[in-house]
Design a protein around this motif. Sequence first.
Motif, PDB file in Angstrom:
ATOM      1  N   GLN A   6       0.809  -1.208   0.000  1.00 14.66           N
ATOM      2  CA  GLN A   6       0.000   0.000   0.000  1.00 14.66           C
ATOM      3  C   GLN A   6       0.847   1.264   0.000  1.00 14.66           C
ATOM      4  N   SER A   7       2.160   1.131   0.352  1.00 16.08           N
ATOM      5  CA  SER A   7       3.023   2.296   0.296  1.00 16.08           C
ATOM      6  C   SER A   7       3.179   2.780  -1.146  1.00 16.08           C
ATOM      7  N   ALA A   8       2.983   1.872  -2.107  1.00 14.48           N
ATOM      8  CA  ALA A   8       3.100   2.258  -3.510  1.00 14.48           C
ATOM      9  C   ALA A   8       1.739   2.310  -4.185  1.00 14.48           C
ATOM     10  N   VAL A   9       0.894   1.308  -3.957  1.00 22.15           N
ATOM     11  CA  VAL A   9      -0.407   1.222  -4.599  1.00 22.15           C
ATOM     12  C   VAL A   9      -1.470   1.000  -3.531  1.00 22.15           C
ATOM     13  N   THR A  10      -2.443   1.879  -3.483  1.00 24.60           N
ATOM     14  CA  THR A  10      -3.521   1.750  -2.493  1.00 24.60           C
ATOM     15  C   THR A  10      -4.806   1.211  -3.094  1.00 24.60           C
ATOM     16  N   GLU A  11      -4.907   1.219  -4.422  1.00 26.18           N
ATOM     17  CA  GLU A  11      -6.087   0.692  -5.081  1.00 26.18           C
ATOM     18  C   GLU A  11      -5.738   0.243  -6.491  1.00 26.18           C
ATOM     19  N   PHE A  12      -6.587  -0.605  -7.044  1.00 24.46           N
ATOM     20  CA  PHE A  12      -6.411  -1.099  -8.402  1.00 24.46           C
ATOM     21  C   PHE A  12      -7.603  -0.664  -9.247  1.00 24.46           C
ATOM     22  N   ILE A  13      -7.368  -0.514 -10.534  1.00 26.23           N
ATOM     23  CA  ILE A  13      -8.411  -0.171 -11.489  1.00 26.23           C
ATOM     24  C   ILE A  13      -8.672  -1.394 -12.367  1.00 26.23           C
ATOM     25  N   LEU A  14      -9.883  -1.902 -12.325  1.00 30.13           N
ATOM     26  CA  LEU A  14     -10.261  -3.039 -13.162  1.00 30.13           C
ATOM     27  C   LEU A  14     -10.773  -2.534 -14.501  1.00 30.13           C
ATOM     28  N   LEU A  15     -10.066  -2.833 -15.556  1.00 29.45           N
ATOM     29  CA  LEU A  15     -10.454  -2.345 -16.877  1.00 29.45           C
ATOM     30  C   LEU A  15     -11.713  -3.025 -17.389  1.00 29.45           C
ATOM     31  N   GLY A  16     -11.872  -4.299 -17.078  1.00 29.59           N
ATOM     32  CA  GLY A  16     -13.088  -5.011 -17.435  1.00 29.59           C
ATOM     33  C   GLY A  16     -13.324  -5.041 -18.935  1.00 29.59           C
ATOM     34  N   PHE A  17     -14.576  -4.760 -19.319  1.00 28.45           N
ATOM     35  CA  PHE A  17     -14.945  -4.746 -20.730  1.00 28.45           C
ATOM     36  C   PHE A  17     -14.652  -3.381 -21.344  1.00 28.45           C
ATOM     37  N   ALA A  18     -14.531  -3.372 -22.648  1.00 27.39           N
ATOM     38  CA  ALA A  18     -14.370  -2.107 -23.355  1.00 27.39           C
ATOM     39  C   ALA A  18     -15.618  -1.249 -23.134  1.00 27.39           C
ATOM     40  N   SER A  19     -15.402  -0.040 -22.636  1.00 25.72           N
ATOM     41  CA  SER A  19     -16.521   0.822 -22.266  1.00 25.72           C
ATOM     42  C   SER A  19     -17.192   1.410 -23.504  1.00 25.72           C
ATOM     43  N   SER A  20     -18.519   1.314 -23.512  1.00 22.66           N
ATOM     44  CA  SER A  20     -19.298   1.885 -24.607  1.00 22.66           C
ATOM     45  C   SER A  20     -20.701   2.187 -24.089  1.00 22.66           C
ATOM     46  N   PRO A  21     -21.190   3.400 -24.283  1.00 25.76           N
ATOM     47  CA  PRO A  21     -22.541   3.747 -23.808  1.00 25.76           C
ATOM     48  C   PRO A  21     -23.630   2.864 -24.397  1.00 25.76           C
ATOM     49  N   ARG A  22     -23.390   2.322 -25.578  1.00 19.14           N
ATOM     50  CA  ARG A  22     -24.406   1.486 -26.216  1.00 19.14           C
ATOM     51  C   ARG A  22     -24.386   0.049 -25.709  1.00 19.14           C
ATOM     52  N   THR A  23     -23.177  -0.484 -25.505  1.00 16.46           N
ATOM     53  CA  THR A  23     -23.067  -1.895 -25.121  1.00 16.46           C
ATOM     54  C   THR A  23     -23.150  -2.126 -23.625  1.00 16.46           C
ATOM     55  N   ASP A  24     -22.821  -1.124 -22.805  1.00 20.37           N
ATOM     56  CA  ASP A  24     -22.819  -1.313 -21.350  1.00 20.37           C
ATOM     57  C   ASP A  24     -24.176  -1.763 -20.803  1.00 20.37           C
ATOM     58  N   PRO A  25     -25.295  -1.135 -21.186  1.00 19.87           N
ATOM     59  CA  PRO A  25     -26.590  -1.612 -20.678  1.00 19.87           C
ATOM     60  C   PRO A  25     -26.892  -3.045 -21.097  1.00 19.87           C
ATOM     61  N   LEU A  26     -26.485  -3.419 -22.310  1.00 26.97           N
ATOM     62  CA  LEU A  26     -26.714  -4.782 -22.770  1.00 26.97           C
ATOM     63  C   LEU A  26     -25.880  -5.784 -21.973  1.00 26.97           C
ATOM     64  N   LEU A  27     -24.605  -5.429 -21.746  1.00 25.70           N
ATOM     65  CA  LEU A  27     -23.751  -6.298 -20.945  1.00 25.70           C
ATOM     66  C   LEU A  27     -24.278  -6.440 -19.531  1.00 25.70           C
TER      67      LEU A  27
END
Length: 312
Positions: A6-27
């Motif tokens: 945690q001295s270097a990294v306190t959190e992680f970012i999960l990239l997950g699926f490619a973000s898209s306003p059209r596909t996100d609700p469907l996913l």
Amino acid sequence: MQELNQSAVTEFILLGFASSPRTDPLLFTFFLVFYLLILVSNNLLITLTLQDTCLHTPMGFFISVLSMLDVCYTTTTVPQMLVHILSKKRAVSFARCVAQMYLFLLFGITESWLFSIMSVDRYVAICHPLRYKVIMNHWVCLLMVGIRAAYGVVSCLSYTFFAMRLPCCGPNEIDHYFCEVPAVLKLACTDTSLNDLVDFITGFNVIVVPLSLIVLVYVNIFFTIMKIRSAQGRIKAFSTCLSHITVVTMFAIPCCIVTYMSPGSDSWSNSGKKMALFYIATAFLNPVIYSLRNKDVNRAFLKLVGRGRAPE
């Protein structure tokens, strides 16, 4: 361990699926419906095995444990994945990431060993039918599951410890849907050869060893079945193993071996990321397969909905 990282990294970012306003609700809708189906199907199977006396057998007990494990390890990942699909910020704290890795491994390792226990149950039922109830009694079943669960606890502690002891001083973006050890190891800014060795040893103990035991057991079952004189008897004996063979194949080959037996964290790629979705698929298919091929389960379901007759 946690303070060093945690001295270097306190959190992680999960990239997950490619973000898209059209596909996100469907996913989101797709995975939500799929997750609800997993909860309904597995909990229904657990309810049937608890309520119907005809399912109070060793295999019925193991099937209910399998359903509980499927619910648990999908619940450690899917709800968070659903939130991140609709959320612009996909951050996960260091502690939550470690907890998710540990729990997911725990349930997965326990399930891997559970399949080997179920194969032993089929061996006793087919090769020693007259002593089946004596050998596979209630306490023996509980003991076997308890020992394998304890082994999973120890294995996950060592595996997770060696993974998170590495310094993560660079980028904190994980190219995955959830915190999984191979994906997290890619963020380490030091040599991961020791972790690769631990990865291989852990994968060998929780995948190769159980699968080898299953293969050995089924070789003996096969020779026993071939000694049955009637063709109908051979088909009936083999059909009792078909469901187990199917779920073992789905769980072990695409999900575990491809992910955890890969030589090094650098081999983790988009194919491995897509392969992780099989974790969710198998959790849904397991109760379906056991329900379709088990007459007692079908009868218990019809009885539950009021279309079957109670046993006389």
